[in-house]
Write a protein that holds these residues in place. Sequence first.
Motif, PDB file in Angstrom:
ATOM      1  N   ARG A 135       0.636  -1.325  -0.136  1.00 18.52           N
ATOM      2  CA  ARG A 135       0.000   0.015  -0.050  1.00 18.52           C
ATOM      3  C   ARG A 135       0.837   1.169  -0.139  1.00 18.52           C
ATOM      4  O   ARG A 135       0.586   2.232  -0.588  1.00 18.52           O
ATOM      5  CB  ARG A 135      -0.900   0.107   1.301  1.00 18.52           C
ATOM      6  N   ARG A 136       1.922   1.330   0.832  1.00 18.42           N
ATOM      7  CA  ARG A 136       2.934   2.413   0.802  1.00 18.42           C
ATOM      8  C   ARG A 136       3.497   2.607  -0.486  1.00 18.42           C
ATOM      9  O   ARG A 136       3.233   3.791  -1.009  1.00 18.42           O
ATOM     10  CB  ARG A 136       3.808   2.241   1.837  1.00 18.42           C
TER      11      ARG A 136
ATOM     12  N   GLY B  73       1.124   4.005  -2.967  1.00 18.50           N
ATOM     13  CA  GLY B  73       0.688   5.351  -2.878  1.00 18.50           C
ATOM     14  C   GLY B  73       1.800   6.075  -3.772  1.00 18.50           C
ATOM     15  O   GLY B  73       1.331   7.436  -4.235  1.00 18.50           O
TER      16      GLY B  73
ATOM     17  N   THR C 196       1.460   6.238  -7.099  1.00 19.17           N
ATOM     18  CA  THR C 196       0.518   6.842  -7.573  1.00 19.17           C
ATOM     19  C   THR C 196       0.741   8.470  -7.670  1.00 19.17           C
ATOM     20  O   THR C 196       0.556   9.395  -8.843  1.00 19.17           O
ATOM     21  CB  THR C 196      -0.829   6.680  -6.561  1.00 19.17           C
ATOM     22  N   GLU C 197       1.473   9.091  -6.520  1.00 14.30           N
ATOM     23  CA  GLU C 197       1.569  10.418  -6.340  1.00 14.30           C
ATOM     24  C   GLU C 197       2.808  10.767  -7.507  1.00 14.30           C
ATOM     25  O   GLU C 197       2.613  11.716  -7.995  1.00 14.30           O
ATOM     26  CB  GLU C 197       2.241  10.753  -5.034  1.00 14.30           C
TER      27      GLU C 197
ATOM     28  N   SER D 228      -9.996   9.063  -0.372  1.00 12.85           N
ATOM     29  CA  SER D 228      -8.823   9.478  -0.955  1.00 12.85           C
ATOM     30  C   SER D 228      -8.088   8.343  -1.533  1.00 12.85           C
ATOM     31  O   SER D 228      -7.217   8.548  -2.447  1.00 12.85           O
ATOM     32  CB  SER D 228      -7.485  10.061   0.228  1.00 12.85           C
ATOM     33  N   GLY D 229      -8.646   7.017  -1.755  1.00  9.10           N
ATOM     34  CA  GLY D 229      -8.227   6.079  -2.360  1.00  9.10           C
ATOM     35  C   GLY D 229      -8.107   4.583  -2.112  1.00  9.10           C
ATOM     36  O   GLY D 229      -8.970   4.409  -0.833  1.00  9.10           O
TER      37      GLY D 229
END
Length: 521
Positions: free
Chosen positions: A91-92, A95, A98-99, A274-275
């Motif tokens: 997950r980290r 993220g 994605t950013e 937020s996702g």
Amino acid sequence: MTSEQGGRSSHQSNRSGQGGNSGGVRRRDDAGRERNRSTTRNRTDTAPGQRTRVADPARLVAFEVLRAVSADDAYANLVLPTRIRRHGLDRRDAGFATELTYGALRAQGTYDAILTQCVDRPLSELDPAILDALRIGVHQLMAMRVPTHAALDQTVGLARAVIGAGPSGLVNAVLRKVAAKELPQWLSELTEGLSDDVKIASIEHSHPEWIVRSMRQALVAHGRDVSEITALLEADNEAPVVNLVALPGLGDLSEAFEAGFTPGELVADSALSSGGDLSRLESVRDGSVRVQDAGSQLVARALAAVEITSEPNDGEERWLDLCAGPGGKAALLAALAAEKGAWILANEPSVHRAKLVSQALAAVPADTWTVRTGDGRDIGKEHPDAFDRILVDAPCTGLGALRRRPESRWRRKLSDVAELGPLQRELLTSALQAVKPGGVVAYVTCSPHVAETIAVVEDVMRKRDDLELLDAGAALDAVSLSHNVGAGNAASAVPAHQKMAQLWPHIHQSDAMFLALIRKN
């Protein structure tokens, strides 16, 4: 002493015959050419044995998505999830990827302006893969909380692993120049001496000039102050919130709330997040809960709720979604139709997208809807005066969804607006032929561009004398939770504009959806 200094010192000793096993002979490669020992050669400060030689998975995902967007005209929102799964990111890291992906795409215009100052040739002459790697590096340096040494080392390592050792040296040298200044200083230098507000906004907020200009015109056309352009462009560059809708009478949001979603503030039966991985929600997998922007939800609900005076066939209203693919609004309309005892025809010209529409409608009772594969421009002639409510979600430039599809701002051209205009007018004309007297047509675009919105409606209505423009702002207010989403859309001195509604990302936190409601008298 750095490794580079140490290497040169040893080399100088060898050349002078003062030690080493080279006997003062210059090193040559297998072809007999002297190796490049120039002291101006660009290197990292890390010893060769310590340099990163593999690609970090999260950065590799971002690079692969940018490559797919650049080389294959792919959409980042479709490619990114598959790459995340393929590389098994947690997950980290997902993220971070994605950013990095969306950030580099959104700010591409600004970053390219910076890179132009740091590369010794036009960016068009760079290998596209190198340019994508540089954009990833610049975003880490300018906009993410990544230490400079890590951004440099990892991006150079990515380039070395997937492009080659030679290009990695260029990437290293260029990013070091970029890292010498922070973003505010770069922006100040890039805009120094400029007097054109559009050019300045284009650089500072990473939008092509023609889009900045069209957004300014749209704000003014809907009675808003042109000074809002800064807030609008900033909103385009923010990461969008994920919007869910529970299909009325079919879906339930309790599972989403348990997963951390919060109730939507703009429209009923909606949730925000937020996702995260939405596929973990059973309600999303079975289609009773869907991902859909709040603006899209509002315009569909406004059409379903607006008063009509047409005579239903055998007591059953007949609805039409003229441009239904890929099926998001069609699914919501079908669920609303089922609640009202109505029936809906979902039309889509593309066979592939028609299949997507059928999949989207699968959660709705099958006797409520039918999918038609065909040209929407033919329906008005084939089925005149046949439908009570018609949605024309017209193909458009998509300038209202730049938050979700950031690559569109670089892919679209001003000429696209002119090319889409005839199709938009023909589809709306067909819908007005197909709607019953007393029925209502909703003309919708995910674009605020005046040429795709107000101009289309006015041009088509000018050719008939049996049409009435309804108050779309009031219709949006009637179905929204805040009851004021239409406020501020009716300040123009032109009467027709007063009844057309425009949603805005910086005001409503939704896509910039346009809505006009037209009744046939």
